[in-house]
Motif scaffolding. Structure first.
Motif, PDB file in Angstrom:
ATOM      1  N   UNK A 113     -12.232  -3.553  65.041  1.00  0.00           N
ATOM      2  CA  UNK A 113     -11.671  -4.745  64.421  1.00  0.00           C
ATOM      3  C   UNK A 113     -11.632  -4.627  62.911  1.00  0.00           C
ATOM      4  N   UNK A 114     -12.645  -3.974  62.340  1.00  0.00           N
ATOM      5  CA  UNK A 114     -12.669  -3.761  60.897  1.00  0.00           C
ATOM      6  C   UNK A 114     -11.499  -2.883  60.477  1.00  0.00           C
ATOM      7  N   UNK A 115     -11.244  -1.826  61.246  1.00  0.00           N
ATOM      8  CA  UNK A 115     -10.134  -0.943  60.924  1.00  0.00           C
ATOM      9  C   UNK A 115      -8.791  -1.637  61.107  1.00  0.00           C
ATOM     10  N   UNK A 116      -8.736  -2.615  62.020  1.00  0.00           N
ATOM     11  CA  UNK A 116      -7.510  -3.390  62.186  1.00  0.00           C
ATOM     12  C   UNK A 116      -7.242  -4.251  60.954  1.00  0.00           C
ATOM     13  N   UNK A 117      -8.327  -4.696  60.311  1.00  0.00           N
ATOM     14  CA  UNK A 117      -8.191  -5.509  59.106  1.00  0.00           C
ATOM     15  C   UNK A 117      -7.636  -4.671  57.968  1.00  0.00           C
ATOM     16  N   UNK A 118      -8.073  -3.419  57.886  1.00  0.00           N
ATOM     17  CA  UNK A 118      -7.634  -2.503  56.839  1.00  0.00           C
ATOM     18  C   UNK A 118      -6.900  -1.324  57.484  1.00  0.00           C
ATOM     19  N   UNK A 119      -5.659  -1.507  57.884  1.00  0.00           N
ATOM     20  CA  UNK A 119      -4.944  -0.468  58.629  1.00  0.00           C
ATOM     21  C   UNK A 119      -4.833   0.857  57.890  1.00  0.00           C
ATOM     22  N   UNK A 120      -4.830   0.831  56.554  1.00  0.00           N
ATOM     23  CA  UNK A 120      -4.749   2.091  55.815  1.00  0.00           C
ATOM     24  C   UNK A 120      -5.981   2.955  56.070  1.00  0.00           C
ATOM     25  N   UNK A 121      -7.141   2.326  56.319  1.00  0.00           N
ATOM     26  CA  UNK A 121      -8.349   3.084  56.620  1.00  0.00           C
ATOM     27  C   UNK A 121      -8.253   3.742  57.990  1.00  0.00           C
ATOM     28  N   UNK A 122      -7.567   3.092  58.911  1.00  0.00           N
ATOM     29  CA  UNK A 122      -7.360   3.693  60.233  1.00  0.00           C
ATOM     30  C   UNK A 122      -6.530   4.968  60.097  1.00  0.00           C
TER      31      UNK A 122
END
Length: 232
Positions: free
Chosen positions: A110-119
């Motif tokens: 969910x955290x990575x969904x918040x910051x898609x660039x980090x995904x």
């Protein structure tokens, strides 16, 4: 009960006072923005709250003094201005390392969904990230160990206007979803758009405090004069 209270907090570097008689009571579940120019003492106030600097007066967390507590026992989520990332590790390994310390209240996916660039950057070494991307990773790591009080020191630093707007929206959502109390230090006046209360810090002193409604009635000229001491 207030989430966080500063009672006559004074901090000096040598014989030079940096913060003078800071008094602030923060209601639980509210966003407070600490606005002021460079050198006003914003970062020092947050470092003091985290136990990194000696001070006179008292700071209370949920009604209990934290003055004699070691920093690692102070249950506050903190994102410092310089970030809190391991620059030699990948984005993925930074997140996994944080998860080994304490179980997260937020699903890592969910955290990575918040910051898609980090995904997209999961396999990238942290020191190769752009300034804005590194800032997002620092915030993400703090969210993994989310506490009821969150300190964000200049969270919009290095972010594009689009990402800054996204981050502000997320901070507001964070307050509403998890009922946390948030203190944001910033020069960027856009943080006032999501704040319940705005505190003006100049010369190490809180000069004034406004509710969001009071702040909205001020003119641009009045705000510029109060915050920066002159016209923009």
């Amino acid at each position: 009960m207030n989430a966080l209270e500063f009672e006559n907090v004074t901090v000096s570097f040598g014989n030079t006072p940096v913060l003078r008689n800071i008094n602030l009571k923060m209601e639980a579940g509210r966003i407070y923005s600490l606005i002021g120019p460079n050198g006003a003492g914003k970062s020092t106030l947050m470092e003091t709250c985290m136990g990194f600097r000696p001070y006179e007066g008292d700071i209370k967390l949920h009604g209990s003094s934290i003055k004699k507590m070691p920093p690692h026992l102070i249950n506050i989520s903190y994102v410092p201005q310089e970030g809190n990332i391991y620059r030699r590790l990948t984005v993925h390994d930074n997140i996994q390392l944080a998860l080994t310390v304490r179980k997260s209240k937020i699903d890592p996916g969910g955290i990575l969904d918040i910051f898609p660039i980090l995904k997209e950057r999961q396999k990238q070494i942290a020191h190769t990230l752009s300034g804005g991307e590194a800032r997002q990773l620092a915030i993400a790591l703090a969210l993994i160990h989310l506490q009821k009080v969150v300190l964000l020191d200049e969270p919009l630093t290095g972010l594009s206007p689009k990402m800054a707007l996204h981050t502000l929206g997320f901070i507001k959502e964070l307050k509403e979803k998890f009922s946390v109390t948030i203190l944001i230090s910033e020069q960027n006046l856009e943080v006032t758009d999501i704040s319940d209360y705005i505190c003006l810090l100049r010369g190490g002193e809180i000069m004034n405090q406004f509710s969001s409604a009071e702040w909205a009635r001020l003119t641009r000229e009045e705000i510029t004069e109060m915050v920066f001491g002159g016209r923009a």
